[in-house]
Design an enzyme around this catalytic site. Structure first.
Site, mmCIF file in Angstrom:
data_model
loop_
_atom_site.group_PDB
_atom_site.id
_atom_site.type_symbol
_atom_site.label_atom_id
_atom_site.label_comp_id
_atom_site.label_asym_id
_atom_site.label_seq_id
_atom_site.Cartn_x
_atom_site.Cartn_y
_atom_site.Cartn_z
ATOM 1 C CG ASP A 302 -2.195 0.871 0.900
ATOM 2 O OD1 ASP A 302 -2.112 1.770 0.045
ATOM 3 O OD2 ASP A 302 -3.232 0.661 1.551
HETATM 4 C C1 NOJ Z 1 -4.057 3.899 0.061
HETATM 5 C C2 NOJ Z 1 -5.227 2.979 0.153
HETATM 6 O O1 NOJ Z 1 -5.183 2.266 1.372
HETATM 7 C C3 NOJ Z 1 -5.315 2.000 -0.991
HETATM 8 O O2 NOJ Z 1 -6.527 1.306 -0.902
HETATM 9 C C4 NOJ Z 1 -5.166 2.692 -2.312
HETATM 10 O O3 NOJ Z 1 -5.276 1.771 -3.365
HETATM 11 C C5 NOJ Z 1 -3.825 3.393 -2.354
HETATM 12 N N1 NOJ Z 1 -3.767 4.372 -1.286
HETATM 13 C C6 NOJ Z 1 -3.577 4.099 -3.676
HETATM 14 O O4 NOJ Z 1 -4.413 5.192 -3.798
#
Ligand code: NOJ
Length: 776
Positions: A302
Site C-alpha cells: 500500500d
Molecule cells: C491507500 C489505500 O489504502 C489503498 O486502498 C489505495 O489503493 C492506495 N492508497 C492508492 O491510492
C-alpha cells in the site's frame, strides 16, 4: 415515464483536479508524438511458454538497477521532472494516479522510446466503483446479492479505465468488516466470507475478463492483504489481532476466492496483524499466499507502507524496511517520492544479502503481467476512442440498473411505498444530501462527471415533471470535525458555514415546507467524505443535526419517506419506529437520483439485501450474525440490561413491494460421508401482486465438532425474479467447500462427522428448517 439518462457529450471533460490541468497542458505540448495505439490486445491469451521465454530474455538483458526499477511504483500527481527522469532511466516500473490519456501516452513514450530495453510502464489507479460512469459503492454492490451485475459494473469500469491507458485497478477490496465505525467498510462487501467470496470472484472477472489481457480489461488487485477490516476500535490503520480461526474461516476467505478466480495482483495492508505489519509479514505474503494458495501474481505494497515499517517500530530504518518487505515476499513498492527498495536493495545485493535470483523472482510476475496485458505490443492509447468510450450511454444505463438492484428497503409500514404520482400535489424534498452530486457518488471518485450526476432531487424532478409541485430545503449542513485528506485531493470547496441564525431559519424553512406538503422525502446520511479511507467514526448517529431535522419533520399527519445515502449502517433507531418507509440507497452513483425515483415510485422494485448486520447502536459493535452460541443462548438477545442485543435489521434482510413464501426445503439425502455433496432445494413463491426479486439464502450450523461453530453461516444464495404468484425451485449444493472449516483444535481444515441444521429463507433469521448428518 422512462428515466432520463443524462449523458455527457463526447467532448465534455470530467471534473478536473487542477494537478491534472498541468498534466494536460504538458500533454498538449507533446501532441506531436505519433501514436501507435491499441488497447485491444489479442483476443486470446499468449501461450505460457512464449510469455516465460520473453521474461527470461528480458531478465538476461536487464541490469540490477533496471530490475529494481521494475519493483518501484511512484505516485504521479502532476508532471514532474523527477518522475520523467526516473522513467527515462528505467528506475520506475509503474506510476499511479495519472488519468489523462495524453499524459499517459507521453510517459509511456518515455519508457518505451528512451529506455534501453523499452519496457513499458504499467499505470495503476483506484478504479473502485467506476471510472467516469460511477456505479454504487462496493458495499452497495454486495447488497445486490447479484454477482452478475457486479461483474458487469466492473467490466464497464475496466473498459473506461483501459481506454485512457490505466491497466491496473487497485480493487477489489476484500476486507471483511464487522465494525461499521471503520470508514472503509464502504469499500468492501460487508461481514460475511461467503458473500464476500462471491463478490470477490465477480469483481475479478469483471476487471480481468476471461484472462489477463482480455481486450478492454485491466489487471485486478485484491486488497488489503490482510485483516485490515478488523482494525481495533474501527480506527483506520490501527492494529488487528485475529486468531487463526477468524483468519482462515472469515478474513482470508474472499482473498482465497480471488486467487482461485485468477487475480493477477495483491496489495498488502497498512496494519499490524498480530504484531507483524502486513507489508513485512512473510507468513501472509509467502506461506499463505504463495505456498498454500499458489498465487502466481505479484504483490504491491500500500502507499508508503514499506517506509512505514520503520514507523511501526518494526524495522530500524527505511533501508531495513525495504529489505524486510522484500524478504517477506513483496514484489513492488508503492511510494510517494522515492522507494525504500531503491535505498536498500542495491546495497543488499552487493553485500550478498539477497541474491540476483531473489530479485529475478520478484521481477518475473511484474513483467509477466505487463506482457499478458499486451503492454509491450500495444503500449499507447487512442485518445479519441477513450472520449467515445467514456461517454457511452449504455454505461449510464447499466449504472442506473445496478443502483436499482443495490437499494435495500428497510421499512414500509402500511405499504406507503411505492408512491403513486397522482396521489400528491406537493412533495417536500428535505435534507443536506438531496441535491448534492458528490454525496450521491461516494468516496474514491476522481474522474466522474459531476454535471451529469443525477441527485435524488433531480431524479424526482425528471420523474414527476410539472405534474407535482416539488419543494426543496436542505434543513441542516453536515461536515466532518476533522477534514479528510481527500478533500484536498479533489479540491472540495465546502460551502460557507451557516451562521446560527441561518441554521435556525434553514431548519424552520425545512419544517415549514414539510408541513405544507402532502409528502416529505427526507434524504439523510453521510456526506461523501464521511466514509472511506481515513473516515472512521466513534458514533453511528446521523451526523450533525440530521436527527433533529428528522424528528422535527416526521409528523404523523404528513407521510415521510427516509432515503439514506451512506456507506455504513447508522443509528436509525428512532426512524425505525416513527418513519413509515426507509430506503437504504447507499451512495448510488452517477444515476443514483434516477434509481431512487424509480424505486420510490414503483418503476423499479427494491430487491437488495443487507450485506451487513445493522446494529441498534454503536455500543453493540462489533456485531455479526455468524457468532457462536456460547453460554445461555436463550438470552442471546438480552446481553445488555438497557437495550436488546439483537440487531435492528439482520444480515441478509431487505423488503420488497411484493411478498414471498419459502416452502418445501428438501434435501437430496439426509446423510452423507465426508467429501460427498448434499443437494438442497427450496420453493420460493411470489405471494404478492408485483413481479419482484427475492434472494433465496441458505444457512447451516454444525451442531458439534472439534470446536464450536457459528450459530449460522451463509452457504448459498440466488437472486431470482418471480412474477406475481409464480413459484420457482432454487437448488443448492453443499460440498467440501461449504462443509469444511479450519479447526483450531485440530490445526487443520476438517469436515467433521456431525449433525447439521439447515435453514432456507429471505434473510439470516430464516425459519424453514431441516437437518442432515455427515456420518463417519
Ligand atoms: C491507500 C489505500 O489504502 C489503498 O486502498 C489505495 O489503493 C492506495 N492508497 C492508492 O491510492
Amino acid at each position: 415515464m422512462k428515466p432520463i439518462i443524462a449523458t455527457q457529450k463526447a467532448s465534455a471533460p470530467a471534473r478536473k483536479i487542477p494537478v491534472f490541468v498541468i498534466a494536460l497542458t504538458f500533454a498538449l505540448a507533446f501532441s506531436f508524438i505519433p501514436l501507435s495505439f491499441s488497447q485491444n490486445p489479442s483476443p486470446t491469451p499468449p501461450g505460457d511458454q512464449a510469455v516465460h521465454q520473453r521474461i527470461d530474455s528480458l531478465l538476461k538483458a536487464m541490469n540490477l538497477d533496471e530490475k529494481i526499477g521494475q519493483l518501484s511504483q511512484l505516485f504521479d500527481f502532476r508532471t514532474e521532472k523527477a518522475i520523467d527522469d526516473a522513467v527515462t532511466k528505467g528506475r520506475v516500473g509503474s506510476l499511479l494516479f495519472v488519468t489523462d490519456p495524453s499524459e499517459i501516452n507521453r510517459l509511456q513514450h518515455l519508457a518505451v522510446d528512451q529506455t534501453r530495453l523499452h519496457i513499458p510502464l504499467i499505470f495503476g489507479f483506484d478504479v473502485i466503483h467506476g471510472f467516469r460512469t460511477i456505479f454504487p459503492v462496493p458495499i452497495a454492490m454486495a447488497a445486490s446479492w447479484d454477482p452478475a451485475a457486479v461483474t458487469q459494473a466492473q467490466t464497464i469500469a475496466a473498459k473506461e479505465a483501459r481506454s485512457v491507458g490505466i491497466d491496473w485497478a487497485f480493487a477489489p477490496m476484500l476486507d471483511i468488516a464487522r465494525d461499521p465505525r471503520w470508514g472503509r467498510i464502504v469499500e468492501g462487501s460487508g461481514e460475511d466470507p461467503y458473500l464476500g467470496s462471491a463478490m470477490a470472484a465477480a469483481q475479478v472477472h469483471g476487471f480481468q475478463g476471461d484472462f489477463i489481457g482480455s481486450p478492454d480489461h485491466i489487471l485486478a488487485c485484491m486488497k488489503h492483504f490482510a485483516g485490515y477490516g478488523a482494525a481495533i476500535g474501527g480506527r483506520d490503520y490501527d492494529e488487528a489481532y485475529l486468531p487463526e480461526t477468524l483468519l482462515y474461516n472469515v478474513y482470508l476467505g474472499p482473498f482465497h476466492a480471488a486467487v482461485k478466480a485468477g487475480v493477477g495482483s495483491a496489495m498488502s495492508a497498512y496494519l499490524d496483524l498480530n504484531d507483524v505489519p502486513a507489508t513485512g509479514n512473510r507468513w501472509l505474503l509467502q506461506d499463505v499466499l504463495r505456498d498454500q494458495w499458489k498465487f502466481a501474481g505479484f504483490v504491491v505494497s500500500d502507499a508508503n507502507s514499506v517506509k512505514s515499517l520503520a514507523k511501526h517500530g518494526f524495522a530500524k530504518d527505511v533501508e531495513e524496511a525495504g529489505l524486510r518487505a522484500f524478504n517477506a515476499g513483496l514484489n513492488m513498492e508503492m511510494a510517494i517520492g522515492f522507494t525504500a527498495f531503491s535505498r536498500s536493495l542495491p546495497a543488499a545485493a552487493q553485500r550478498g544479502e539477497i541474491s540476483e535470483k531473489q530479485i529475478d523472482d520478484a521481477v518475473r510476475p511484474i513483467l509477466e503481467m505487463k506482457i499478458r496485458l499486451g503492454l509491450f505490443d500495444h503500449p499507447y492509447v487512442d485518445v479519441a476512442r477513450s472520449r467515445q468510450i467514456l461517454s457511452t450511454p449504455e454505461h449510464r444505463t447499466a449504472a442506473l440498473h445496478t443502483a436499482e438492484r443495490t437499494a435495500v428497503l428497510l421499512r414500509n409500514e402500511g405499504n406507503l411505498l411505492p408512491l403513486n404520482k397522482s396521489a400528491y400535489k406537493k412533495i417536500a424534498v428535505v435534507g443536506p444530501l438531496a441535491d448534492s452530486q458528490l454525496d450521491t457518488l461516494g468516496s474514491w471518485v476522481f474522474q466522474e462527471d459531476l454535471q451529469e450526476t443525477v441527485t435524488v432531487l433531480a431524479g424526482l424532478r425528471y420523474k414527476l415533471g410539472s405534474q407535482v409541485e416539488l419543494g426543496y430545503a436542505p434543513g441542516v449542513q453536515i461536515r466532518r470535525t476533522f477534514p479528510s485528506f481527500f478533500d484536498e485531493i479533489i479540491h472540495l470547496k465546502a460551502p460557507p458555514v451557516w451562521t446560527p441564525e441561518q441554521s435556525k431559519s434553514e431548519m424552520s424553512k425545512a419544517v415549514a415546507l414539510a408541513r405544507s406538503s402532502d409528502l416529505t422525502i427526507l434524504v439523510l446520511g453521510e456526506a461523501q467524505n464521511m466514509s472511506g479511507e481515513g473516515a472512521s467514526r466513534e458514533s453511528l448517529d446521523l451526523p450533525g443535526r440530521e436527527e433533529q431535522l428528522l424528528e422535527a419533520v416526521a409528523a404523523p399527519e404528513t407521510p415521510v419517506v427516509l432515503v439514506l445515502l451512506n456507506g455504513r449502517p447508522l443509528n436509525i433507531k428512532w426512524a425505525a419506529q416513527h418513519v413509515p418507509a426507509i430506503l437504504e440507497a447507499w451512495y448510488p452513483g452517477t444515476q443514483g437520483g434516477n434509481a431512487v425515483a424509480n424505486l420510490l415510485f414503483g418503476d423499479a422494485i427494491p430487491g437488495g439485501k443487507l450485506p451487513i448486520t445493522w446494529p441498534r447502536d454503536v455500543g453493540q459493535l462489533p456485531i455479526y450474525y455468524a457468532h457462536n452460541t456460547t453460554q445461555s443462548p436463550e438470552n442471546q438477545g438480552k446481553r445488555y440490561w438497557e437495550e436488546e442485543s439483537t440487531p435492528l435489521y439482520p444480515f441478509g434482510y431487505g423488503l420488497s413491494y411484493s411478498t414471498f413464501r419459502f416452502s418445501n426445503l428438501k434435501l437430496g439425502r439426509t446423510e452423507i460421508k465426508p467429501g460427498e455433496t448434499i443437494h438442497a432445494s427450496v420453493d420460493v413463491e411470489n405471494t404478492g401482486a408485483a413481479t419482484a426479486d427475492e434472494v433465496a439464502q441458505i444457512y447451516i450450523h454444525q451442531q458439534s465438532g472439534s470446536t464450536s461453530r457459528p450459530v449460522r453461516e451463509l452457504k448459498g444464495f440466488e437472486r431470482i425474479t418471480l412474477a406475481s404468484h409464480e413459484k420457482k425451485t432454487v437448488h443448492f449444493s453443499l460440498g467440501n467447500d461449504e462443509l469444511t472449516y479450519w479447526s483450531t483444535a485440530r490445526k487443520d481444515w476438517v469436515e467433521e462427522p456431525a449433525t447439521f441444521d439447515i435453514w432456507a429463507g429471505g434473510n439470516s433469521n430464516a425459519e424453514l428448517h431441516s437437518t442432515f448428518v455427515i456420518a463417519k
